[in-house]
Design a protein around this motif. Structure first.
Motif, PDB file in Angstrom:
ATOM      1  N   ASP A   1       0.866  -1.184   0.000  1.00 51.43           N
ATOM      2  CA  ASP A   1       0.000   0.000   0.000  1.00 51.43           C
ATOM      3  C   ASP A   1       0.900   1.231   0.000  1.00 51.43           C
ATOM      4  O   ASP A   1       1.589   1.525   0.979  1.00 51.43           O
ATOM      5  CB  ASP A   1      -0.896  -0.020   1.273  1.00 51.43           C
TER       6      ASP A   1
ATOM      7  N   ARG B   1       0.867  -5.938   0.931  1.00 49.20           N
ATOM      8  CA  ARG B   1      -0.432  -6.489   0.497  1.00 49.20           C
ATOM      9  C   ARG B   1      -0.124  -7.608  -0.505  1.00 49.20           C
ATOM     10  O   ARG B   1      -0.074  -7.356  -1.716  1.00 49.20           O
ATOM     11  CB  ARG B   1      -1.255  -5.397  -0.201  1.00 49.20           C
TER      12      ARG B   1
ATOM     13  N   GLN C   1      -2.568  -8.005  -3.520  1.00 48.16           N
ATOM     14  CA  GLN C   1      -2.965  -6.796  -4.270  1.00 48.16           C
ATOM     15  C   GLN C   1      -3.006  -7.127  -5.763  1.00 48.16           C
ATOM     16  O   GLN C   1      -2.146  -7.833  -6.292  1.00 48.16           O
ATOM     17  CB  GLN C   1      -1.938  -5.685  -4.019  1.00 48.16           C
TER      18      GLN C   1
END
Lengths: 110, 266, 287, 663
Positions: free
Chosen positions: D239, D312, D315
Motif C-alpha cells: 500500500d 499487500r 494486491q
C-alpha cells in the motif's frame, strides 16, 4: 500512371476500380498502409475483406486480374513504392492494352 | 397444408394478424403470392413443391407494413431472409407471425431468437443444380468465363426484375438510380450491364440467403443467381460467416479479423 | 533410410579413408547409399575462378543426374563438394535466366529439386541411434575443427552457427568424447596453399595444432578432406615450424563414430594416416 | 459555371526541371471552368501567395487549384491564404506535381502532359467542392507523458509549469530511466544522478504532475483533445500510502541473490527492492517471479518487519481510465546485448561487457562502488579494450544506422577508466570519431592527449579467451591494415542503440507509425520533428532515433511547447473532413435505410442512431447520424454503405467520380 488520392484504403470503393477500367485504364494499383499500421485503426482491415470478395467476383466474371494489383505500402516505404509501380507498369505494358474490356466499353454509348 | 390454413384462420379471426401471406395457384403449374385478408380467402392457399418463391420480399414494402402484423407461410429461404432483414433492422422483432414450413411440418415462430434457433437445427444446403453450375464456372479459364458472361449479359435489358424480386434489395433509393454521381451507367449496353451485375453481386455478398429468385425472375433467363450465390459461398469459405443465420447482424464486409488470410496482396 | 551419395574426387583419392569410414558407418546405421550414376567433378576450387557458367554447369549436371536417378536428397561428405552444389543450386534459383544455357551445356533437364546435405546433418539425424549403438565409447578429449566451407558463406550454406558451430561437438558427446572449449573451430587451416605455399599452411595449421594440444585435446576431429590433409599430411612442416613434435592425430568424424560403433579400424582407413592414430588400439576395440 | 484559378509552381527546380510550367499554365487555360491560369517560381512564398490572393479578388474566383508540392506540405498554407482572400479555404485544392510527376519522370513532353492531366483532375474535383467550416471540439487540458526518463521528466515539468495537469506514466518502479544508471555524463563529466535527482524530485512534488510508476499504457481510444487512455497500474504488492520508504523490508528480505536489472546483471538485489537509492517514488516493489512467498507460500519476512504493515500480497493490478488531451512518447531506447556478437563469443565471456554495464562499474552506487573490478574474478583490469560501432553501422546485425552517442561515451569510459586506474592501458577500436556536439570533439581530444587513450582505427574480428586473458584480434587500417593482437583483461562493447522493447506494440496501441527498427516515425524530419502523423501525439528523445541527453532535453521542451500550444485554446478546431449522412425534407428524411451496417465499419464509434419522430411522438424511422466530433474522416463507412447515403466531406463520391472520369 495517374494518382487518385483518398484518406484511407477503407475509403476505396470497388466502383472506383470499375470506373478506372471504364475510363480505359489497362491496369490499376490499389494500395495503402499495412494492416495493423492504419492511422484510422481498421480502415485497411475492411479494405482487405472487400478486396478479397471483389477479386473473387471479378475472377468469376472473367476479368483479367493480372491487371489489378493490390498492395500494402506504408508512407515510409518510398523505395518499395517506386519498385512496385515500375514492376506493375512493366507487367501491364507487357500484357498490352485491355482490348477485351475495351470492346465492352466501345459497344457502349460513351 | 390443412394445419397451416387452420392456424392462419385462428390468427385471422382472433385479430392477431391482419393478413396471411402464402402461395396460391397461378396460371398453369405456376404459383403466385396470395394475401388473405378475410378467413374466406384462405382456402385458396396451397403448399407443394412448386411453391418456391421467397415471400420475404413483400414484408418490407410500406403497404404491407401499414397492414400491421402479418402471418407469413415461410419456406427455409423465407425464414433466412426474414431473420437477415431483422438483423438489418428492416423488420421489427415480433412484427410477423412466421408459419415455418419445413418439408411438411409447420412451426409457428414469432421472435428473431426463436427463428435463429429453428434455423440452426438444419444445415443450409446449396441445391445440386446450382452447385454443378458453379463448379462448371470454376472449371472455365478466365477467357472462357469472360466470353460466357458477355454472352449472357448481352441479353440484359436492365428491367431490374432481379433487383426487385430480391428480399435483400429493399433500399428506397438504389445506387443504380443515383445520378450524382452516376456510378453505374443506366443504359443496358455492354459496360452498363457488366457494372450493374458486378455491383449487385457485391451488394449481396454476405447478405444473400441463396433463394435463387433472381435467376427465376430474369425474363431473358440469365443465371444471375449464380453470381450472388457464388459470392455468398465465397464469403462463407473466406470468413465462415453466412446471411440469415443470426438475429444480431454478422455481416462479413463490416466486420474483420486482424489475421484474415489472403495470398494476393503484395 | 535411402540417400543419394556423391563422393567426389578427393574421397576416391587423397582422403579415401573418409569415403571408407563414411560408407562403413552409414551401412552400420542402416543407411542405403545410392551413388549418383556417372557423376563428374564438382569444380572444386578451380572452376569458379576460371568460368562462371562452368562452375554452375558441373554441379548442375550432378544434381540433374541425381534427379533422373530418383534421388530426392544427396549426401556430399566433402565440404567443398556440398558447398559447390549448394551455391550452384542457389545461383540457378536466383537467376533462372541462366537455366536454358546450363541445360544445353549438360544436355539434360535440371529441376533443382534435390536437397543437399553434409555428413554432419546426416549423422545428426541418426544421433539417437548412434548413441544407442555405441559399444566402445570414444573416451577422449577432442577438438572439433569445422574449417570454412562447412559453415561459410552462411547465406549459401545456412548450416549451424558460422562463428561457433556446435553440431560436431554434440555428435562427439553422443559417442562419449568430450569436446574442448576451442576458439579456432572455424579458423583457416591454409586450405589450397597446401600444395603451393606449405609455409603458410605450416603457420596456420600449426597454430591450430598447438592450441588444440594446449587445451588438452587428444585428437582433432574434422569433416573435410582439405582440413585433414593440411593437419595430417603437412604435419612434418608444422612440427618443423613449431620446433616441436606434435603427435596429436587428425581424424574424420566418421572414423571417430566408426570406432565408437566398434567397427574394425582397418575398415575405417585409420591405417592410411601419416600421423598414426596411436591410441586406436587402446580405444577398447575388440581384437 | 465555376470560376477556377490554376496556379502552377516551379518549386524552384523541383518541378521546373522536368515540367514545362509555362506550357502547363497555357494548357490549363482551356480546361472548362478555368478562367485564370498562371505559373510562378515559388507559389508558397509570400509574393506567390499574395499573387494568388489578388487573382482571387480580381477574377472573382470561387475555386483554386495550386499545382505544386504534396498537399501534406502546404495545403494548410494555401488554404489559409485562400481563406484570407475571401473564399472558403476548402475550395482550394492542391495538385501534387512534385512527388507524383516531376520527381519521378525525366524532362519531356509526356511529363508536361501528365502535369496538365493531374491539374485537370483537381480542377474537376474543385468544381464539386463545397464550402466547409472547421469543427469545434472541446479539449481535455490534461497531458500524458509515457516514459519517465530524463526526456519524459522534462516534458512533464515544462507542461506542468505551463499550468496544465500532467500524468507521467513509467513502466519501471521508479522514474529516472537510463540516465539514472549513468556514472558521469559527457562532455562536462558532471555526475549523472546529481543533475537528474533534483529534477526527479521536482517532478514528484509538482502539484500539476501525477506520477504513475510501475504502470503501462494498455489501450488508447478517441482522438486529439479527447483521448481515453486505459493504464494498467501493476500491483506493487504494498500500500503506497502506508509505506514510508524506510527500507526495513529490503534489508531483512532473505532472498538476496536475484540478478539486478538496474545494475545490468552485475549486481544482485532482494525480492522486495527499490531500483536505486535515489528512486522516486522511494517505495519498494515485490518481484513476484522470484519472491519465495509467491513460489512456496512461506517466508513473509517483509510483512512481519514492516512497521506500518503496508505489505499487500494479494494486491491486484488496477486498470485506470483517464481523459487525456495530448500524449507525449518518451519511452527511450535499449542497448543491444553482448550475446548478439558471434565473433566475440555469443556473450559467454564474462569480461566482455556493454556500455551500460561499464557505467554501473564506474558508478559510485554501482555493485563495485565505482572501483574498477572485472566481472569474472573481481581483479582490477590492467588493459581494457573499448570497441566502438559494436553492432551499429553493421547491416549483418540489422543495424545499418549510426547510434550517435557511442563515440562520446566510449571516450568518456576510457577517460573514467584512466582516472580510476592510472597505470591501466586503454585502447579504443573505432571507425570514425563522431563527436559533433558543443565541446564534444575537444572532450575526445582530451581523452587521447591527456589521458593517453590509444585510439586504433580498425575493427576487431575475433575475441577469444586464453589463460585468463581476452585475446583481441583486430587490425590497424592507418598502419596498412596490419593485424593487431591485444591481450586484454576486459573488453567494453559500445553496442548499438535500438528501439525499446515492445515499442512496435505501443505504437500500434496509439496508432502511431514506426520505422523498420521500431523507432517511432516523426511527422516530418525537418519541419515537424517532435510530432507524429497521429494528431495529438508527440515525441521526445531516443524513442524516435538514437539521441544524447542534450538533444533529448531540447526535444522534450519542444514537445512540451507543442502540447501547451494545443491546450492554449478552449476548443480545438478540427479539419471538417468528416463523413455526413444525407438528410432531406419529409417524408423521405434521408436515403439511409437504417440497416446500420456502417456502424460496424466505424473504428471511432462515431455513428449514432437518430430517431425521426412524427408530431405525435411516434418513431417513423431510425437513421444513421455521424458525430462530427468523433469522426476522423477515414471514409470506410462511405465505401461500406450500399445506398451511398453517407458521403465524406473533402473526398465525396461526386468529387472522386469527377476525378476518376477525367483521369
Amino acid at each position: 500512371m495517374r494518382v487518385l488520392r483518398v484518406p484511407c484504403t477503407g475509403r476505396i470503393d470497388y466502383m472506383m476500380v470499375l470506373k478506372a477500367l471504364h475510363k480505359g485504364a489497362d491496369g490499376v494499383i490499389v494500395s495503402g498502409c499495412h494492416p495493423n499500421d492504419c492511422h484510422y485503426t481498421s480502415g485497411n482491415y475492411h479494405a482487405r475483406r472487400r478486396w478479397m470478395v471483389f477479386k473473387k467476383m471479378m475472377e468469376v466474371m472473367g476479368v483479367d486480374m493480372r491487371r489489378i494489383t493490390f498492395s500494402w505500402v506504408s508512407a515510409a516505404e518510398g523505395a518499395r513504392w517506386a519498385q512496385l509501380v515500375n514492376e506493375v507498369t512493366d507487367q501491364v505494358r507487357a500484357l498490352g492494352p485491355y482490348t477485351e474490356f475495351r470492346q465492352v466499353i466501345g459497344a457502349g454509348i460513351e | 397444408m390443412e394445419a397451416v390454413i387452420q392456424r392462419a384462420k385462428e390468427l385471422l379471426e382472433q385479430g392477431e394478424v391482419k393478413a396471411v401471406l402464402g402461395y396460391a395457384k397461378g396460371t398453369g403449374s405456376a404459383r403466385r403470392p396470395h394475401f388473405a385478408r378475410q378467413a374466406g380467402q384462405l382456402d385458396k392457399l396451397v403448399m407443394d413443391e412448386a411453391c418456391v418463391q421467397n415471400l420475404a420480399v413483400y414484408v418490407t414494402k410500406h403497404e404491407v407494413k401499414k397492414l400491421g402484423k402479418v402471418a407469413v407461410v415461410a419456406l427455409p429461404v423465407t425464414q433466412r431472409a426474414i431473420l437477415q432483414l431483422m438483423a438489418e433492422r428492416q423488420l421489427r422483432d415480433g412484427s410477423l407471425a412466421i408459419l415455418a414450413v419445413d418439408d411438411g411440418a409447420v412451426k409457428e415462430l414469432d421472435s428473431a431468437s426463436a427463428l435463429e434457433e429453428h434455423l440452426a437445427l438444419k444445415a443450409q444446403v446449396l441445391n445440386a443444380k446450382d452447385k454443378a453450375s458453379l463448379a462448371d464456372l470454376e472449371a472455365m479459364d478466365q477467357g472462357q468465363r469472360w466470353a460466357y458472361w458477355q454472352k449472357e449479359l448481352s441479353r440484359c435489358m436492365k428491367c431490374y426484375a432481379c433487383r426487385n424480386t430480391c428480399p435483400m434489395c429493399y433500399c428506397d433509393h438504389c445506387t443504380m438510380d443515383c445520378n450524382r454521381p452516376q456510378w453505374v451507367p443506366v443504359a443496358s449496353h455492354g459496360i452498363g450491364n457488366l457494372e450493374y451485375h458486378m455491383v449487385r453481386t457485391m451488394h449481396l455478398a454476405g447478405r444473400c440467403v441463396e433463394c435463387g429468385d433472381c435467376g427465376r425472375a430474369c425474363p431473358v433467363g440469365i443465371p444471375v443467381h449464380l453470381l450472388t450465390i457464388g459470392a455468398e459461398e465465397t464469403v462463407h469459405e473466406l470468413f465462415g460467416q453466412r446471411a440469415g443465420h443470426k438475429a444480431k447482424l454478422d455481416y462479413a464486409l463490416s466486420t474483420f479479423k486482424t489475421d484474415d488470410k489472403e495470398s494476393f496482396i503484395r | 533410410m535411402r540417400i543419394g551419395y556423391y563422393p567426389g574426387c578427393s574421397l576416391l583419392g587423397s582422403s579415401r579413408e573418409f569415403d571408407e569410414s563414411a560408407r562403413a558407418v552409414l551401412k552400420a546405421l542402416g543407411v542405403e547409399l545410392v551413388e549418383v550414376p556417372d557423376w563428374n567433378c564438382c569444380g572444386a576450387s578451380s572452376a569458379h575462378i576460371l568460368n562462371h557458367e562452368l562452375s554452375i554447369a558441373l554441379p548442375a549436371r550432378i544434381l540433374a543426374l541425381a534427379e533422373q536417378a530418383g534421388i530426392s536428397e544427396i549426401l556430399a561428405p566433402c565440404a567443398a563438394c556440398s558447398n559447390r552444389l549448394l551455391s550452384a543450386q542457389q545461383e540457378l534459383e536466383k537467376h533462372p535466366e541462366l537455366l536454358p544455357g546450363i541445360e544445353k551445356a549438360i544436355g539434360m533437364p535440371y529441376k533443382g529439386s534435390v536437397k543437399i546435405v553434409n555428413i554432419l546433418e546426416v549423422l545428426d539425424r541418426l544421433k539417437v541411434l548412434i548413441s544407442v549403438l555405441t559399444t566402445a565409447p570414444f573416451r577422449k578429449k577432442v577438438a572439433s575443427y569445422y574449417g570454412c566451407l562447412l559453415v561459410r558463406p552462411p547465406r549459401v550454406v545456412n548450416f549451424d552457427r558460422p562463428e561457433d558451430p556446435q553440431s560436431m561437438d554434440l555428435l562427439l558427446k553422443a559417442v562419449g568424447a568430450t569436446p574442448v572449449e576451442w576458439p579456432f573451430k572455424t579458423e583457416c587451416c591454409g586450405a589450397a596453399f597446401s600444395v603451393t605455399r606449405t609455409d603458410i599452411v605450416a603457420k596456420l595449421s600449426g597454430k591450430l595444432v598447438q592450441d588444440a594440444v594446449k587445451r588438452g585435446a587428444d585428437a582433432i576431429v574434422v569433416a573435410c578432406p582439405m582440413c585433414h590433409s593440411n593437419l595430417d599430411l603437412r604435419r612434418a612442416e608444422i612440427n618443423e615450424y613449431l620446433q616441436k613434435e606434435y603427435a596429436v592425430p587428425a581424424m574424420f568424424i566418421t572414423q571417430v563414430v566408426g570406432l565408437a560403433l566398434g567397427l574394425d579400424p582397418k575398415a575405417l582407413g585409420l591405417h592410411r594416416h601419416l600421423v598414426p592414430v596411436a591410441f586406436a588400439e587402446t580405444a577398447g576395440v575388440q581384437s | 459555371m465555376s470560376r477556377i484559378g490554376v496556379f502552377t509552381c516551379h518549386c524552384g527546380e523541383n518541378i521546373g526541371a522536368t515540367v514545362d510550367c509555362v506550357k502547363v499554365a497555357e494548357m490549363c487555360k482551356d480546361i472548362p471552368g478555368v478562367v485564370h491560369s498562371v505559373e510562378y517560381k515559388y507559389m508558397c512564398s509570400d509574393p506567390g501567395q499574395r499573387q494568388m490572393q489578388e487573382a482571387i479578388k480580381e477574377h472573382k474566383l470561387d475555386g483554386v487549384v495550386v499545382a505544386a508540392c504534396s498537399p501534406r506540405m502546404h495545403e494548410p498554407t494555401f488554404r489559409r491564404a485562400a481563406g484570407d482572400a475571401g473564399i472558403n479555404p476548402y475550395m482550394c485544392e492542391m495538385a501534387n506535381l512534385r512527388e507524383h510527376c516531376s520527381w519521378v519522370h525525366e524532362k519531356g513532353e509526356a511529363t508536361t502532359q501528365k502535369a496538365a492531366d493531374l491539374i485537370r483532375v483537381l480542377v474537376e474535383k474543385v468544381k464539386h467542392n463545397e464550402p466547409l467550416h472547421p469543427i469545434k471540439v472541446p479539449v481535455t487540458r490534461t497531458a500524458m507523458v509515457i516514459g519517465g526518463g530524463v526526456g519524459g521528466i522534462q516534458v512533464a515539468l515544462d507542461i506542468a509549469n505551463g499550468g496544465h495537469k500532467v500524468v507521467l506514466v513509467e513502466k519501471s518502479p521508479s522514474i529516472g530511466g537510463h540516465m539514472s544508471q549513468l556514472s558521469e555524463t559527457f562532455p562536462t563529466l558532471d555526475c549523472s544522478q546529481c543533475i537528474l535527482t533534483p529534477r526527479m524530485v521536482e517532478a514528484a512534488q509538482h502539484p500539476n504532475i501525477t506520477l504513475m510508476t510501475y504502470s503501462e499504457v494498455e489501450k488508447v481510444d478517441g482522438f486529439i483533445g479527447n483521448f481515453k487512455v486505459t493504464v494498467r497500474k501493476k500491483a506493487r504488492k504494498l500500500d503506497e500510502h502506508l509505506c514510508t520508504g524506510c527500507g526495513l523490508c529490503i534489508q531483512k528480505c532473505p532472498n538476496k541473490k536475484i540478478s539486478d536489472e538496474f545494475n545490468e546483471g552485475l549486481g544482485t538485489r532482494t525480492a522486495i527492492y527499490v531500483p536505486f537509492p535515489q528512486a522516486v517514488p522511494n517505495k519498494p516493489v515485490i518481484d513476484t517471479l522470484n519472491c519465495t512467498y509467491y513460489k512456496t507460500g512461506k517466508c513473509k519476512v517483509c510483512e512481519k518487519m514492516c512497521p506500518t504493515n503496508a505489505i499487500r500480497f494479494d494486491q491486484e493490478d488496477e486498470l485506470v481510465t483517464l481523459d487525456i488531451g495530448a500524449i507525449v512518447l518518451a519511452t527511450g531506447f535499449k542497448l543491444m546485448k553482448t550475446d548478439a556478437f558471434p565473433e566475440y563469443g555469443y556473450g559467454k565471456h564474462k569480461d566482455i561487457i556493454d556500455g551500460m554495464q561499464f557505467e554501473r562499474l564506474a558508478s559510485a552506487s554501482g555493485p563495485t562502488s565505482g572501483v574498477m573490478k572485472r566481472p569474472s574474478d573481481g581483479r582490477s583490469p590492467e588493459t581494457v579494450v573499448f570497441i566502438a560501432c559494436s553492432g551499429s553501422r553493421d547491416r549483418a546485425k540489422g543495424v545499418p544506422y549510426c547510434s550517435k552517442i557511442c563515440c562520446m561515451y566510449t571516450a568518456k569510459h576510457a577517460m573514467l577508466y584512466k582516472h580510476k586506474v592510472h597505470s591501466g592501458k586503454a585502447y579504443v577500436f573505432y571507425m570514425d570519431i563522431r563527436a559533433a556536439g558543443k565541446d564534444y570533439d575537444e572532450f575526445v581530444r582530451r581523452a587521447i592527449e591527456e589521458d593517453e587513450v590509444k585510439y586504433i582505427r580498425g575493427r576487431v574480428s575475433k575475441i577469444y579467451e586464453e589463460d585468463g586473458k581476452l585475446i583481441v584480434m583486430g587490425a590497424d587500417t592507418l598502419m596498412g591494415g596490419e593485424p593487431v593482437v591485444i591481450k586484454a583483461d576486459m573488453v567494453v562493447l559500445a553496442t548499438a542503440v535500438q528501439s525499446n522493447d515492445r515499442s512496435e506494440e505501443l505504437a500500434q496501441t496509439l496508432h502511431v507509425s514506426y520505422d523498420s527498427y521500431g523507432f517511432f516515425a516523426e511527422a516530418h524530419p525537418k519541419l515537424r520533428p517532435v510530432e507524429t502523423n497521429t494528431a495529438g501525439i508527440f515525441l521526445a528523445g531516443a524513442c524516435q532515433a538514437p539521441r544524447d541527453i542534450p538533444e533529448t532535453v531540447a526535444q522534450a521542451s519542444g514537445a512540451a511547447a507543442k502540447v501547451v500550444g494545443l491546450f492554449s485554446n478552449e476548443e480545438l478546431t478540427r479539419e471538417p473532413i468528416v463523413a455526413v449522412v444525407n438528410r432531406q425534407a419529409a417524408p423521405v428524411y434521408s436515403t439511409c435505410v437504417g440497416c446500420f451496417i456502417c456502424q460496424g465499419a466505424c473504428p471511432y464509434q462515431a455513428i449514432e442512431q437518430e430517431e425521426i419522430m412524427a408530431r405525435s411522438g411516434e418513431v417513423i424511422m431510425t437513421l444513421a447520424r455521424i458525430n462530427p466530433g468523433l469522426c476522423q474522416g477515414c471514409g470506410t463507412c462511405v465505401a461500406t454503405c450500399r445506398t451511398k447515403a453517407i458521403d465524406l466531406q473533402g473526398f465525396s463520391n461526386e468529387q472522386l467520380y469527377a476525378e476518376l472520369m477525367t483521369l
